[in-house]
Design a protein around this motif. Structure first.
Motif, PDB file in Angstrom:
ATOM      1  N   VAL A  30      -3.648   2.165 -10.987  1.00 45.28           N
ATOM      2  CA  VAL A  30      -4.583   2.182  -9.863  1.00 45.28           C
ATOM      3  C   VAL A  30      -3.879   2.673  -8.604  1.00 45.28           C
ATOM      4  N   ARG A  31      -2.663   2.199  -8.374  1.00 45.75           N
ATOM      5  CA  ARG A  31      -1.888   2.637  -7.206  1.00 45.75           C
ATOM      6  C   ARG A  31      -1.710   4.151  -7.204  1.00 45.75           C
ATOM      7  N   ASP A  32      -1.330   4.724  -8.343  1.00 48.55           N
ATOM      8  CA  ASP A  32      -1.030   6.152  -8.367  1.00 48.55           C
ATOM      9  C   ASP A  32      -2.283   7.017  -8.352  1.00 48.55           C
ATOM     10  N   TYR A  81      -8.360  11.225 -14.340  1.00 42.62           N
ATOM     11  CA  TYR A  81      -8.768   9.836 -14.168  1.00 42.62           C
ATOM     12  C   TYR A  81      -8.876   9.550 -12.678  1.00 42.62           C
ATOM     13  N   ARG A  82     -10.086   9.141 -12.264  1.00 44.20           N
ATOM     14  CA  ARG A  82     -10.350   8.931 -10.842  1.00 44.20           C
ATOM     15  C   ARG A  82     -10.953   7.550 -10.619  1.00 44.20           C
ATOM     16  N   LEU A  83     -10.633   6.975  -9.476  1.00 40.49           N
ATOM     17  CA  LEU A  83     -11.155   5.658  -9.148  1.00 40.49           C
ATOM     18  C   LEU A  83     -12.670   5.690  -8.974  1.00 40.49           C
ATOM     19  N   THR A  84     -13.334   4.747  -9.579  1.00 35.87           N
ATOM     20  CA  THR A  84     -14.760   4.547  -9.370  1.00 35.87           C
ATOM     21  C   THR A  84     -14.946   3.682  -8.126  1.00 35.87           C
ATOM     22  N   PRO A  85     -16.188   3.487  -7.657  1.00 37.36           N
ATOM     23  CA  PRO A  85     -16.389   2.516  -6.572  1.00 37.36           C
ATOM     24  C   PRO A  85     -15.810   1.138  -6.904  1.00 37.36           C
ATOM     25  N   ARG A  86     -15.934   0.739  -8.160  1.00 37.28           N
ATOM     26  CA  ARG A  86     -15.348  -0.537  -8.582  1.00 37.28           C
ATOM     27  C   ARG A  86     -13.819  -0.496  -8.469  1.00 37.28           C
ATOM     28  N   ARG A  88     -12.084   1.531  -6.359  1.00 32.68           N
ATOM     29  CA  ARG A  88     -11.701   1.589  -4.947  1.00 32.68           C
ATOM     30  C   ARG A  88     -11.790   0.219  -4.291  1.00 32.68           C
ATOM     31  N   ALA A  89     -12.631  -0.640  -4.847  1.00 30.75           N
ATOM     32  CA  ALA A  89     -12.719  -2.002  -4.315  1.00 30.75           C
ATOM     33  C   ALA A  89     -11.445  -2.800  -4.572  1.00 30.75           C
ATOM     34  N   LEU A  90     -10.557  -2.284  -5.426  1.00 27.42           N
ATOM     35  CA  LEU A  90      -9.262  -2.931  -5.671  1.00 27.42           C
ATOM     36  C   LEU A  90      -8.205  -2.549  -4.635  1.00 27.42           C
ATOM     37  N   PRO A  92      -7.901  -3.056  -1.374  1.00 22.33           N
ATOM     38  CA  PRO A  92      -7.395  -4.165  -0.551  1.00 22.33           C
ATOM     39  C   PRO A  92      -6.467  -5.105  -1.313  1.00 22.33           C
ATOM     40  N   VAL A  93      -6.676  -5.232  -2.637  1.00 17.18           N
ATOM     41  CA  VAL A  93      -5.777  -6.058  -3.445  1.00 17.18           C
ATOM     42  C   VAL A  93      -4.381  -5.433  -3.478  1.00 17.18           C
ATOM     43  N   LEU A  94      -4.323  -4.115  -3.674  1.00 15.76           N
ATOM     44  CA  LEU A  94      -3.023  -3.426  -3.685  1.00 15.76           C
ATOM     45  C   LEU A  94      -2.323  -3.567  -2.338  1.00 15.76           C
ATOM     46  N   ILE A  95      -3.080  -3.386  -1.258  1.00 15.05           N
ATOM     47  CA  ILE A  95      -2.486  -3.492   0.070  1.00 15.05           C
ATOM     48  C   ILE A  95      -2.001  -4.904   0.334  1.00 15.05           C
ATOM     49  N   ALA A  96      -2.757  -5.914  -0.117  1.00 11.63           N
ATOM     50  CA  ALA A  96      -2.324  -7.298   0.057  1.00 11.63           C
ATOM     51  C   ALA A  96      -1.027  -7.564  -0.706  1.00 11.63           C
ATOM     52  N   LEU A  97      -0.912  -7.015  -1.910  1.00 14.64           N
ATOM     53  CA  LEU A  97       0.330  -7.173  -2.682  1.00 14.64           C
ATOM     54  C   LEU A  97       1.497  -6.476  -1.985  1.00 14.64           C
ATOM     55  N   GLN A  98       1.243  -5.270  -1.474  1.00 15.89           N
ATOM     56  CA  GLN A  98       2.292  -4.542  -0.769  1.00 15.89           C
ATOM     57  C   GLN A  98       2.723  -5.289   0.487  1.00 15.89           C
ATOM     58  N   ASP A  99       1.734  -5.781   1.235  1.00 12.48           N
ATOM     59  CA  ASP A  99       2.021  -6.529   2.456  1.00 12.48           C
ATOM     60  C   ASP A  99       2.853  -7.770   2.137  1.00 12.48           C
ATOM     61  N   TRP A 100       2.464  -8.483   1.102  1.00 12.52           N
ATOM     62  CA  TRP A 100       3.211  -9.680   0.684  1.00 12.52           C
ATOM     63  C   TRP A 100       4.634  -9.318   0.288  1.00 12.52           C
ATOM     64  N   GLY A 101       4.789  -8.193  -0.445  1.00 13.34           N
ATOM     65  CA  GLY A 101       6.124  -7.765  -0.846  1.00 13.34           C
ATOM     66  C   GLY A 101       6.993  -7.387   0.334  1.00 13.34           C
ATOM     67  N   ASP A 102       6.402  -6.639   1.294  1.00 17.67           N
ATOM     68  CA  ASP A 102       7.162  -6.253   2.479  1.00 17.67           C
ATOM     69  C   ASP A 102       7.578  -7.483   3.288  1.00 17.67           C
ATOM     70  N   ALA A 103       6.669  -8.449   3.383  1.00 16.47           N
ATOM     71  CA  ALA A 103       6.940  -9.610   4.232  1.00 16.47           C
ATOM     72  C   ALA A 103       7.822 -10.651   3.551  1.00 16.47           C
ATOM     73  N   TRP A 104       7.570 -10.927   2.273  1.00 15.54           N
ATOM     74  CA  TRP A 104       8.195 -12.083   1.628  1.00 15.54           C
ATOM     75  C   TRP A 104       9.237 -11.753   0.566  1.00 15.54           C
ATOM     76  N   VAL A 105       9.188 -10.544  -0.002  1.00 15.34           N
ATOM     77  CA  VAL A 105      10.184 -10.181  -1.021  1.00 15.34           C
ATOM     78  C   VAL A 105      11.341  -9.435  -0.385  1.00 15.34           C
ATOM     79  N   THR A 106      11.032  -8.420   0.419  1.00 15.14           N
ATOM     80  CA  THR A 106      12.096  -7.659   1.083  1.00 15.14           C
ATOM     81  C   THR A 106      12.270  -8.070   2.538  1.00 15.14           C
ATOM     82  N   GLY A 107      11.368  -8.918   3.061  1.00 16.33           N
ATOM     83  CA  GLY A 107      11.466  -9.387   4.442  1.00 16.33           C
ATOM     84  C   GLY A 107      11.617 -10.892   4.515  1.00 16.33           C
ATOM     85  N   ASP A 108      11.483 -11.433   5.712  1.00 12.38           N
ATOM     86  CA  ASP A 108      11.694 -12.866   5.920  1.00 12.38           C
ATOM     87  C   ASP A 108      10.386 -13.627   6.133  1.00 12.38           C
ATOM     88  N   GLY A 109       9.261 -12.981   5.869  1.00 17.46           N
ATOM     89  CA  GLY A 109       7.976 -13.646   5.991  1.00 17.46           C
ATOM     90  C   GLY A 109       7.343 -13.561   7.360  1.00 17.46           C
TER      91      GLY A 109
END
Length: 300
Positions: A30-32, A81-86, A88-90, A92-109
């Motif tokens: 989905v990311r790619d 293979y292209r994202l459907t509306p369903r 594309r609704a994912l 925000p989930v990818l961005i939330a995972l990325q944000d969490w990784g930037d903040a809590w895995v590679t950052g200090d939260g």
């Protein structure tokens, strides 16, 4: 297909969602595809996954209506293979995972709208240089949806956390978030130097995850003479894997600038931005240098 363990909690939406995308490879696919990678061989190259595993995961995502399978060649048959509306609704989930990784895995939260020059997210942004901006359509504050890359030699895309017509519209404790302040200054600096960007062959677009009506009120209050684009759906953010942070329950873009040429290739990435006015001057210098090099090449 591999044998999958059924998540029997039929009343739990988390369990049911994980039954579709709770797999390392499916979310990376989905990311790619969000990044503009649509063909089997290209996906396999990007992911480094076996053909068997990729075939299985693509079939799963098509069956779940997350991806559509669209022919692009008849003989032999080839599919994209292209994202459907369903699907594309994912995003925000990818961005939330990325944000969490930037903040809590590679950052200090810590919650911040910027980063350190040596951070992983800074490296990710700088790695965009030489890559292409995928074709997406985003709402303009003036109405309608448009390509963020203009039909001029260069486009300056400055991404900002949020700017509002009224001070009380800002989220609580906004001024205390490192890097969040300065969106009005940045937009007004581009406004005041717009003629110089235009003379150098560049269009300026501001991008935030705000709603178009919020952007319109701000643009009218500050008399901006260039479009603001709304990436409230996070389509461009996910496509470029841009860094974000959360404030008032919304994913917001960290402050950065990309200079893109007419062929959609990123020529420069400015991040982190610690001096807003200097970053505008730097973007203008990049455009002028590129324009000068192009003129010299044409003359030669």
């Amino acid at each position: 297909m591999p044998q999958r363990t059924s998540l029997a909690d039929a009343d739990c939406a988390i369990a049911q969602a994980l039954d579709v995308v709770g797999d390392w490879w499916t979310l990376l696919i989905v990311r790619d595809t969000a990044r503009g990678v649509h063909r089997f061989d290209a996906l396999q190259h990007e992911l480094g996954v076996s053909r068997k595993v990729l075939t299985e995961r693509l079939r799963l995502l098509v069956d779940a209506d997350v991806l559509s399978r669209e022919p692009y060649q008849e003989r032999p048959a080839r599919y994209e293979y292209r994202l459907t509306p369903r699907g594309r609704a994912l995003l925000p989930v990818l961005i939330a995972l990325q944000d969490w990784g930037d903040a809590w895995v590679t950052g200090d939260g810590a919650t911040m709208a910027t980063t350190q020059e040596s951070s992983h997210e800074a490296a990710r942004v700088h790695a965009l240089v030489g890559t292409r901006v995928p074709e997406v359509s985003l709402p303009f504050h003036t109405g309608g949806e448009h390509d963020p890359v203009a039909d001029t030699p260069y486009t300056v895309l400055y991404f900002f956390p949020g700017a509002y017509a009224r001070q009380e519209s800002y989220p609580p404790d906004w001024a205390g978030i490192p890097g969040a302040r300065g969106c009005t200054l940045e937009s007004c600096t581009y406004r005041d130097q717009l003629a110089e960007f235009t003379a150098a062959g560049a269009t300026v677009h501001g991008v935030s995850t705000q709603r178009p009506d919020e952007q319109r009120a701000f643009a009218e209050a500050e008399r901006l003479r260039f479009p603001l684009l709304s990436d409230a759906g996070l389509e461009l953010t996910a496509a470029l894997r841009l860094p974000t942070f959360r404030a008032a329950g919304i994913s917001r873009l960290k402050r950065l600038t990309l200079v893109v040429d007419r062929d959609r290739t990123v020529r420069e990435a400015l991040y982190p931005i610690t001096d807003i006015e200097q970053s505008v001057r730097a973007a203008l210098a990049v455009v002028r240098a590129a324009a000068g090099a192009g003129t010299a090449g044409a003359a030669g």
